[in-house]
Each structure stands twice: as C-alpha cells, then as structure tokens.
Design a protein around this motif. Structure first.
Motif, PDB file in Angstrom:
ATOM      1  N   THR A   1       0.864  -1.033   0.163  1.00 54.08           N
ATOM      2  CA  THR A   1       0.017   0.093   0.160  1.00 54.08           C
ATOM      3  C   THR A   1       0.853   1.445   0.202  1.00 54.08           C
ATOM      4  O   THR A   1       1.974   1.169  -0.019  1.00 54.08           O
TER       5      THR A   1
ATOM      6  N   ASP B   1      -4.138   0.875  -2.523  1.00 57.41           N
ATOM      7  CA  ASP B   1      -4.219   1.557  -1.893  1.00 57.41           C
ATOM      8  C   ASP B   1      -5.286   0.590  -0.544  1.00 57.41           C
ATOM      9  O   ASP B   1      -6.486   0.356  -0.949  1.00 57.41           O
TER      10      ASP B   1
ATOM     11  N   CYS C   1      -7.170   0.999   1.316  1.00 59.21           N
ATOM     12  CA  CYS C   1      -8.121   1.847   2.072  1.00 59.21           C
ATOM     13  C   CYS C   1      -9.517   1.817   1.194  1.00 59.21           C
ATOM     14  O   CYS C   1     -10.204   2.298   1.552  1.00 59.21           O
ATOM     15  N   LYS C   2      -8.880   1.195   0.499  1.00 64.74           N
ATOM     16  CA  LYS C   2     -10.196   1.306  -1.119  1.00 64.74           C
ATOM     17  C   LYS C   2      -9.465  -0.332  -1.786  1.00 64.74           C
ATOM     18  O   LYS C   2      -9.820  -0.437  -2.574  1.00 64.74           O
TER      19      LYS C   2
ATOM     20  N   GLY D   1     -13.040  -2.706   3.915  1.00 64.29           N
ATOM     21  CA  GLY D   1     -12.818  -3.541   2.753  1.00 64.29           C
ATOM     22  C   GLY D   1     -11.902  -4.803   2.949  1.00 64.29           C
ATOM     23  O   GLY D   1     -13.081  -5.940   2.018  1.00 64.29           O
TER      24      GLY D   1
ATOM     25  N   SER E   1     -11.665   2.373   7.177  1.00 62.73           N
ATOM     26  CA  SER E   1     -12.132   1.357   5.515  1.00 62.73           C
ATOM     27  C   SER E   1     -11.423   0.409   5.057  1.00 62.73           C
ATOM     28  O   SER E   1     -11.950  -0.164   4.468  1.00 62.73           O
ATOM     29  N   CYS E   2     -10.050  -0.160   5.456  1.00 66.80           N
ATOM     30  CA  CYS E   2      -9.063  -0.863   5.426  1.00 66.80           C
ATOM     31  C   CYS E   2      -9.904  -2.198   5.625  1.00 66.80           C
ATOM     32  O   CYS E   2     -10.081  -2.893   5.183  1.00 66.80           O
TER      33      CYS E   2
ATOM     34  N   LEU F   1     -12.130  -1.746  -4.306  1.00 64.99           N
ATOM     35  CA  LEU F   1     -11.648  -1.670  -5.991  1.00 64.99           C
ATOM     36  C   LEU F   1     -11.089  -2.407  -6.892  1.00 64.99           C
ATOM     37  O   LEU F   1     -10.911  -2.496  -8.068  1.00 64.99           O
TER      38      LEU F   1
END
Length: 227
Positions: free
Chosen positions: A19, A80, A82-83, A138, A134-135, A86
C-alpha cells in the motif's frame, strides 16, 4: 516476499499489494519493483549498512523450493489499502476473462487482487493508514465466509500517518477519561464486520539500521475467522 511464497504451500494463488500513502509511495513502488524482478528470477543486489558511509554488497535470493511454477502463482502490485474492493474483480468478470487470468503479467499491469480470498494478511499496516476503518470495511468484503484474516500491528499511532480522529485506540475516552486500548477497539471493529477472533500472540521483529543499531518491535498478531 518470503512470507508470500510460504503461503503458496497453502493457497493456489497469492496476491501481495504494497500500500502507498503520502509518506511511503516511492518505497512501495520500489518494494514491488524488486519483488517482481525476483519473481522473474533476476538477481537483486543491495547495500547492507555497516556504519557511516560504509556498506556491504549482498544479494537477495529465494529459499530452496521456490520454483518458477511457484513464483508464477504470485502477483505483486501497489495499491491503496483503504480502497480494497476497487482491486477485486467480481466473480462473473473473472469467469468472463478466465483466459486472461492465467497471464500473470496482465494481472500485474491491471493491479487486481483477483476476487475474494480464503486468507488475507495485513502485516504491520493498520497503523500506517490514513483511515484504518476503511481498510477493515474492505477486508470484510474480500474474505470468504469461513476464511481467515490475520492482522499484525504494533499499534504505533502517529498523526503524520493517521489523523487522530481515525485512530482505533491509543487515546483516552473523551467522556469517561478511561484509556481506550487498540486491541480492544480492533476486536469490537472486527466483530461488527462479521469476524470472530480465534488467535492472539505477541510477534517480535527486528529491523536493522546498521551493524550496531537495531529497532526492536513487538506487534500483536491476531487471527480472525469470517462468520
């Protein structure tokens, strides 16, 4: 990379995402660049600090048993954390492009995790993210039912990595003034996302700065099963 190839003894395919954030983007790119070079069996030479401007030249090598067949099952890329969703292809999209999924170089170019997983490791990552929750959100979407997530972290919170309002512990409760421990908050957060804790241990690690100076760190390693 050693940890990644060890996982190949358990899983049919492994993806490693390094990351990035505003503080370490260049380092992440370098880590993945050299991991991919080693994947293609290129020799990697680096400098091992001795003292001051002195260094030794050494080579990074694979352990015995890390064959080309094993290396081709591993996918390295920068992304990333945190996403995470995606980077995961929907299963129907994976099936439609199944011919291309065998081409590891194309996967690496796309920067895809390649679907959901039976096992995920977050290694000394959580307290270096701008938004740890956020991590974890996901993570809940990436791990299959019955799958295992392993989180290893020293809970070293610093505002230049993570805004203080996003820390998941390491502060005093604003109402009760009681200490909020990260390990307790992590347990609550993971349970809220459908995980149960199945293992806890303290995991020491050493980072060499030069031949006479080392960092000694004790991370907490926890295992979580997705319900």
């Amino acid at each position: 990379t050693k940890c990644v190839y060890k996982q190949m003894q358990i899983y049919a395919h492994v993806s490693q995402m390094c990351t990035y954030n505003n503080n370490n983007n260049n380092k992440s790119e370098s880590f993945i660049k050299y991991a991919n070079q080693m994947k293609h069996n290129e020799k990697i030479q680096y400098r091992l600090p001795v003292e001051g401007d002195l260094y030794e030249k050494v080579f990074a090598v694979h352990d015995d048993g890390v064959t080309p067949a094993v290396r081709n099952k591993v996918h390295f890329f920068v992304g990333d954390a945190c996403k995470l969703p995606l980077y995961a292809l929907p299963k129907e999209e994976e099936e439609e492009g199944s011919d291309n999924n065998n081409d590891e170089s194309k996967k690496s170019e796309k920067g895809r995790l390649g679907g959901t997983f039976d096992g995920v490791i977050l290694a000394n990552l959580l307290c270096r993210l701008p938004n740890p929750l956020s991590c974890l959100d996901g993570l809940a979407k990436l791990v299959n039912k019955g799958g295992i997530a392993v989180i290893v972290t020293p809970f070293s919170w610093f505002e230049h990595f993570t805004p203080k309002q996003n820390w998941i512990g390491g502060y005093y409760d604003s109402t009760t003034n009681e200490p909020v421990l990260s390990k307790d908050r992590l347990k609550d957060c993971m349970e809220e996302r459908g995980f149960e804790r199945i293992h806890v241990e303290q995991m020491p690690l050493v980072i060499r700065e030069h031949q006479r100076k080392y960092q000694y760190i004790v991370s907490e390693a926890t295992g979580w099963r997705k319900k």
